[in-house]
Design a protein around this motif. Structure first.
Motif, mmCIF file in Angstrom:
data_model
loop_
_atom_site.group_PDB
_atom_site.id
_atom_site.type_symbol
_atom_site.label_atom_id
_atom_site.label_comp_id
_atom_site.label_asym_id
_atom_site.label_seq_id
_atom_site.Cartn_x
_atom_site.Cartn_y
_atom_site.Cartn_z
ATOM 1 N N UNK A 7 -7.094 -4.335 19.463
ATOM 2 C CA UNK A 7 -6.400 -4.043 18.311
ATOM 3 C C UNK A 7 -5.791 -2.453 18.168
ATOM 4 N N UNK A 8 -6.254 -1.833 19.136
ATOM 5 C CA UNK A 8 -5.784 -0.405 19.077
ATOM 6 C C UNK A 8 -4.787 -0.124 19.905
ATOM 7 N N UNK A 9 -4.712 -1.188 20.975
ATOM 8 C CA UNK A 9 -3.659 -0.730 21.995
ATOM 9 C C UNK A 9 -2.876 -2.217 22.255
ATOM 10 N N UNK A 10 -2.258 -2.747 21.262
ATOM 11 C CA UNK A 10 -1.623 -4.126 21.488
ATOM 12 C C UNK A 10 -0.292 -3.845 22.468
ATOM 13 N N UNK A 66 5.425 -0.396 12.149
ATOM 14 C CA UNK A 66 6.858 -0.064 12.201
ATOM 15 C C UNK A 66 7.664 -1.405 11.733
ATOM 16 N N UNK A 67 6.932 -2.458 12.478
ATOM 17 C CA UNK A 67 8.122 -3.419 12.181
ATOM 18 C C UNK A 67 8.089 -4.126 10.683
ATOM 19 N N UNK A 68 7.033 -3.926 10.174
ATOM 20 C CA UNK A 68 7.029 -4.315 8.540
ATOM 21 C C UNK A 68 7.796 -3.043 7.872
ATOM 22 N N UNK A 100 7.319 -2.126 -0.815
ATOM 23 C CA UNK A 100 6.941 -1.735 0.302
ATOM 24 C C UNK A 100 6.411 -2.947 1.215
ATOM 25 N N UNK A 101 7.099 -2.997 2.271
ATOM 26 C CA UNK A 101 6.565 -4.303 3.121
ATOM 27 C C UNK A 101 5.529 -4.095 3.717
ATOM 28 N N UNK A 102 4.932 -2.952 4.094
ATOM 29 C CA UNK A 102 3.646 -2.561 4.757
ATOM 30 C C UNK A 102 2.567 -2.919 3.889
ATOM 31 N N UNK A 103 2.720 -2.643 2.434
ATOM 32 C CA UNK A 103 1.820 -2.969 1.535
ATOM 33 C C UNK A 103 1.595 -4.538 1.186
ATOM 34 N N UNK A 155 -1.357 -7.344 8.730
ATOM 35 C CA UNK A 155 -1.740 -5.736 9.072
ATOM 36 C C UNK A 155 -3.339 -5.476 8.535
ATOM 37 N N UNK A 156 -4.052 -5.140 9.429
ATOM 38 C CA UNK A 156 -5.385 -4.669 9.098
ATOM 39 C C UNK A 156 -5.337 -3.248 8.358
#
Length: 347
Positions: free
Chosen positions: A156-159, A266-268, A285-288, A296-297
Motif C-alpha cells: 500500500x505504501x510502495x505500489x 495523481x491518476x484521479x 474533485x475526482x480525488x474526493x 483510494x484509501x
C-alpha cells in the motif's frame, strides 16, 4: 565510469587526478584513488570558492585530487544525490550521498515502528527527487510474526516498487539482494536505526566490518551505531554506502516527486474539474469521488496531504530565505558604493 571521470577531471582541473570519497570525518575525507586510500583535506582555494556547506564533498562524490599534500581541489559533476532539508531552523539542502544508482529503503519486520506506511512514503519521495531507483528491503524476516499484514502495508505504501524479503541473520533473500547491485553500480542504504542496515552490508561483505547495535525490546528501535557515511565495495558486485539512521527526515523535494510516489492519487487528480484543485472540498474533485467510491484509501489520502503541506512550507521558507539573502546582498553592495564615493570626496 572511472575513465570518464578521469577525462572530466583533466579538463576541469588540469594536473589533478580523480578520486572517490569513501568516508567523511571532521574536516577530513577518505578518498579512493586507484589502489590507494588517502586521507585528504580540501584546499584553501576550494574553501574560498565554496559558497555553502552543500558545495563540500560527501560520500560518493568524485573529486579532483592533487596528490602533493593530498588536497581536494574540487568536486566533479554530481549525478543522483540523496538529500534532505537540513535539521534546525535554517532551510538548506543537505546532501547525504552522491552519484547513487539504487536506494535500498530498509524496514524492519520485527514489530514496533520500524515498518510504517508513512515512513516508507516519505523515503520514497526523497528517492524520486534524486532520480535513483528505489528498492524496498523488508529485513528481519526471521522475527516476523505477521508476514501477510507486513506485505500489505509495504504494498500500500510502495505500489510498483520492487520488494525484497531478507534476514541478515539466516541469509534469506541475500542472494537476491546481491543480484540487484550490479558491478559498476552504487547503492545507498537508508532507514531508521534498528532495522539492520549494517547487518545487511556485513552479510553481503561476508565479514563483520561495520559495527552493529542492539534494539530496544519496548519499541524495537535501535541505537545509532553508524555515525558517518561510508562507501564499501561488495565482492563481485557494486558499491554500497552505509548511512546512520535518520532521527528526522525533513523532505527536500518538488511536487513532481510527490505526485510520482502517489501516482494512484495523481491518476484521479487528472480528472478534477479545476486544474489547481487542492482535493479538499472543491466541486468536481475526482480525488474526493475516488474516496467515496473506495478506489483510494483515506490513509493514503491523508498522508499525501500531510507531505504536500510540508513541501509547500519548505518552498515558502526557501523563497523567503532567498529574498532575504538577495536583500542583504544589495544592501552590502549599496554600502560599498557609498563608501567608495565617500572616499573619493575625501580624497
Amino acid at each position: 565510469m572511472a575513465e570518464d571521470r578521469k577525462i572530466e577531471c583533466e579538463k576541469a582541473f588540469p594536473g589533478c587526478t580523480p578520486g572517490r570519497v569513501v568516508g567523511e570525518g571532521q574536516h577530513l575525507y577518505k578518498v579512493l584513488s586507484g589502489e590507494d586510500e588517502l586521507l585528504c583535506r580540501v584546499s584553501g582555494g576550494f574553501r574560498h570558492a565554496a559558497g555553502k556547506k552543500g558545495d563540500y564533498p560527501v560520500t560518493g562524490d568524485w573529486v579532483a585530487l592533487r596528490r602533493e599534500g593530498s588536497l581536494i581541489e574540487g568536486v566533479l559533476r554530481r549525478e543522483a544525490c540523496i538529500a534532505r532539508a537540513s535539521a534546525g531552523g535554517t532551510t538548506e539542502r543537505q546532501i547525504l550521498a552522491a552519484n547513487v544508482d539504487l536506494v535500498f529503503i530498509v524496514a524492519g519486520l520485527d514489530g514496533g515502528r520500524n515498518l510504517t506506511r508513512r515512513g516508507i512514503e516519505r523515503y520514497l519521495v526523497m528517492v524520486r527527487e534524486s532520480g535513483a531507483e528505489a528498492v524496498l528491503v523488508l529485513n528481519k524476516l526471521d522475527l516476523c510474526t505477521d508476514i501477510v499484514s507486513a506485505l500489505q502495508t509495504a504494498e500500500e505504501a510502495a505500489p510498483g516498487v520492487r520488494q525484497i524479503l531478507t534476514s541478515a541473520r539466516t541469509g534469506d533473500g541475500m542472494k537476491e539482494l546481491a543480484g540487484v547491485l550490479s558491478p559498476g553500480f552504487t547503492g545507498v542504504v537508508l532507514g531508521p536505526s534498528g532495522v539492520g542496515k549494517s547487518s545487511l552490508i556485513n552479510a553481503l561483505l561476508g565479514e563483520d566490518r561495520l559495527s552493529r547495535g542492539e534494539t530496544r525490546e519496548s519499541d524495537h528501535r535501535g541505537r545509532h551505531t553508524s555515525t558517518s557515511r561510508n562507501l564499501v565495495v561488495i565482492p563481485g558486485g557494486g558499491a554500497l554506502i552505509d548511512t546512520p539512521g535518520l532521527r528526522e527526515l525533513r523532505l527536500w523535494a518538488g511536487e513532481a516527486s510527490l505526485d510520482e510516489v502517489f501516482h494512484d492519487l495523481d491518476h484521479h487528480a487528472r480528472n478534477c474539474r479545476f486544474r489547481d484543485c487542492t482535493h479538499q472540498g472543491e466541486p468536481g474533485c475526482a480525488v474526493q469521488q475516488a474516496l467515496v467510491d473506495g478506489e483510494l484509501s483515506h490513509e493514503r489520502y491523508e498522508s499525501y496531504l500531510e507531505l504536500r503541506k510540508e513541501l509547500n512550507y519548505l518552498h515558502r521558507r526557501s523563497d523567503e530565505q532567498a529574498r532575504a539573502e538577495e536583500e542583504r546582498r544589495w544592501k552590502q553592495i549599496s554600502k560599498s558604493v557609498k563608501q567608495f564615493y565617500k572616499g573619493k570626496k575625501g580624497y
